[in-house]
Design a protein around this motif. Structure first.
Motif, mmCIF file in Angstrom:
data_model
loop_
_atom_site.group_PDB
_atom_site.id
_atom_site.type_symbol
_atom_site.label_atom_id
_atom_site.label_comp_id
_atom_site.label_asym_id
_atom_site.label_seq_id
_atom_site.Cartn_x
_atom_site.Cartn_y
_atom_site.Cartn_z
ATOM 1 N N ILE A 28 0.831 -1.212 0.000
ATOM 2 C CA ILE A 28 0.000 0.000 0.000
ATOM 3 C C ILE A 28 0.860 1.254 0.000
ATOM 4 C CG2 ILE A 28 -1.702 1.301 1.359
ATOM 5 C CD1 ILE A 28 -2.877 -1.429 2.185
ATOM 6 N N LYS A 31 1.085 3.142 -3.238
ATOM 7 C CA LYS A 31 -0.123 3.841 -3.695
ATOM 8 C C LYS A 31 -0.102 5.313 -3.309
ATOM 9 C CE LYS A 31 -4.120 2.103 -2.735
ATOM 10 N NZ LYS A 31 -5.238 1.390 -2.072
ATOM 11 N N TYR A 32 0.728 5.659 -2.343
ATOM 12 C CA TYR A 32 0.764 7.020 -1.793
ATOM 13 C C TYR A 32 2.126 7.669 -1.979
ATOM 14 C CZ TYR A 32 -3.686 5.520 -0.040
ATOM 15 O OH TYR A 32 -4.972 5.038 0.029
ATOM 16 N N ASP A 75 -5.539 4.994 4.756
ATOM 17 C CA ASP A 75 -5.973 4.019 3.759
ATOM 18 C C ASP A 75 -6.937 3.008 4.392
ATOM 19 O OD1 ASP A 75 -5.227 2.729 0.936
ATOM 20 O OD2 ASP A 75 -5.376 1.126 2.438
#
Length: 88
Positions: A28, A31-32, A75
Protein backbone atom coordinates in the motif's frame (compact mmCIF):
# COMPACT_ATOMS: atom_id res chain seq x y z
CA UNK A 1 10.43 14.12 0.55
CA UNK A 2 9.84 13.01 4.09
CA UNK A 3 11.49 10.03 5.70
CA UNK A 4 10.00 7.82 8.38
CA UNK A 5 12.02 5.46 10.56
CA UNK A 6 10.00 2.90 12.44
CA UNK A 7 11.35 0.64 15.16
CA UNK A 8 9.08 -2.39 15.38
CA UNK A 9 8.67 -4.45 18.51
CA UNK A 10 6.51 -7.57 18.58
CA UNK A 11 5.39 -10.01 21.20
CA UNK A 12 7.36 -13.25 21.02
CA UNK A 13 5.37 -15.87 19.17
CA UNK A 14 3.33 -13.30 17.20
CA UNK A 15 5.65 -13.13 14.18
CA UNK A 16 3.09 -14.76 11.87
CA UNK A 17 0.44 -12.16 12.70
CA UNK A 18 2.94 -9.33 12.20
CA UNK A 19 3.95 -10.73 8.81
CA UNK A 20 0.30 -10.96 7.75
CA UNK A 21 -0.08 -7.24 8.42
CA UNK A 22 3.15 -6.41 6.60
CA UNK A 23 2.05 -8.42 3.56
CA UNK A 24 -0.91 -6.06 3.30
CA UNK A 25 0.62 -2.75 4.44
CA UNK A 26 3.90 -2.72 2.54
CA UNK A 27 2.38 -2.83 -0.97
CA UNK A 28 0.00 0.00 0.00
CA UNK A 29 2.95 2.35 0.58
CA UNK A 30 3.51 2.75 -3.16
CA UNK A 31 -0.12 3.84 -3.70
CA UNK A 32 0.76 7.02 -1.79
CA UNK A 33 4.03 8.04 -3.46
CA UNK A 34 6.03 6.09 -0.93
CA UNK A 35 8.86 3.58 -1.02
CA UNK A 36 10.12 1.15 1.54
CA UNK A 37 13.84 1.92 1.36
CA UNK A 38 15.02 -0.50 4.04
CA UNK A 39 13.46 -3.33 5.98
CA UNK A 40 16.01 -4.70 8.41
CA UNK A 41 15.63 -7.56 10.85
CA UNK A 42 18.80 -7.23 12.94
CA UNK A 43 20.25 -10.21 14.72
CA UNK A 44 22.04 -10.07 18.05
CA UNK A 45 25.42 -9.38 16.46
CA UNK A 46 24.04 -6.25 14.71
CA UNK A 47 23.89 -4.27 17.95
CA UNK A 48 27.07 -2.54 19.04
CA UNK A 49 25.44 -0.50 21.79
CA UNK A 50 21.84 0.14 22.79
CA UNK A 51 19.93 2.04 25.44
CA UNK A 52 16.46 0.97 24.35
CA UNK A 53 14.87 -2.37 23.64
CA UNK A 54 16.16 -4.15 20.58
CA UNK A 55 13.57 -3.94 17.79
CA UNK A 56 12.37 -6.95 15.82
CA UNK A 57 12.56 -4.91 12.60
CA UNK A 58 13.59 -1.44 11.46
CA UNK A 59 11.83 0.20 8.52
CA UNK A 60 13.03 3.28 6.64
CA UNK A 61 10.33 4.67 4.34
CA UNK A 62 10.10 7.75 2.14
CA UNK A 63 6.99 9.59 1.01
CA UNK A 64 6.80 12.41 -1.52
CA UNK A 65 5.02 14.73 0.92
CA UNK A 66 3.60 14.82 4.43
CA UNK A 67 0.14 14.58 2.85
CA UNK A 68 1.12 11.36 1.07
CA UNK A 69 2.09 9.90 4.44
CA UNK A 70 -1.17 11.09 6.02
CA UNK A 71 -3.13 9.53 3.15
CA UNK A 72 -1.27 6.24 3.64
CA UNK A 73 -2.18 6.22 7.34
CA UNK A 74 -5.86 6.73 6.43
CA UNK A 75 -5.97 4.02 3.76
CA UNK A 76 -9.15 1.99 4.35
CA UNK A 77 -7.64 -1.37 3.40
CA UNK A 78 -4.68 -0.81 5.74
CA UNK A 79 -7.02 0.27 8.55
CA UNK A 80 -9.08 -2.93 8.18
CA UNK A 81 -6.01 -4.96 9.12
CA UNK A 82 -4.54 -2.73 11.84
CA UNK A 83 -5.79 -5.19 14.45
CA UNK A 84 -3.02 -7.55 13.29
CA UNK A 85 -0.42 -4.90 14.04
CA UNK A 86 -2.02 -3.65 17.25
CA UNK A 87 -2.14 -7.19 18.63
CA UNK A 88 1.61 -6.94 18.98
Amino acid sequence: MIYITQLIYIVAGQEKMFNQFEDIAIPIISKYNGRLLLRVRPDESSFIEHHIGKPYEIHFVEFGTQQDFENFKQDEERKRFLHLKEHQ
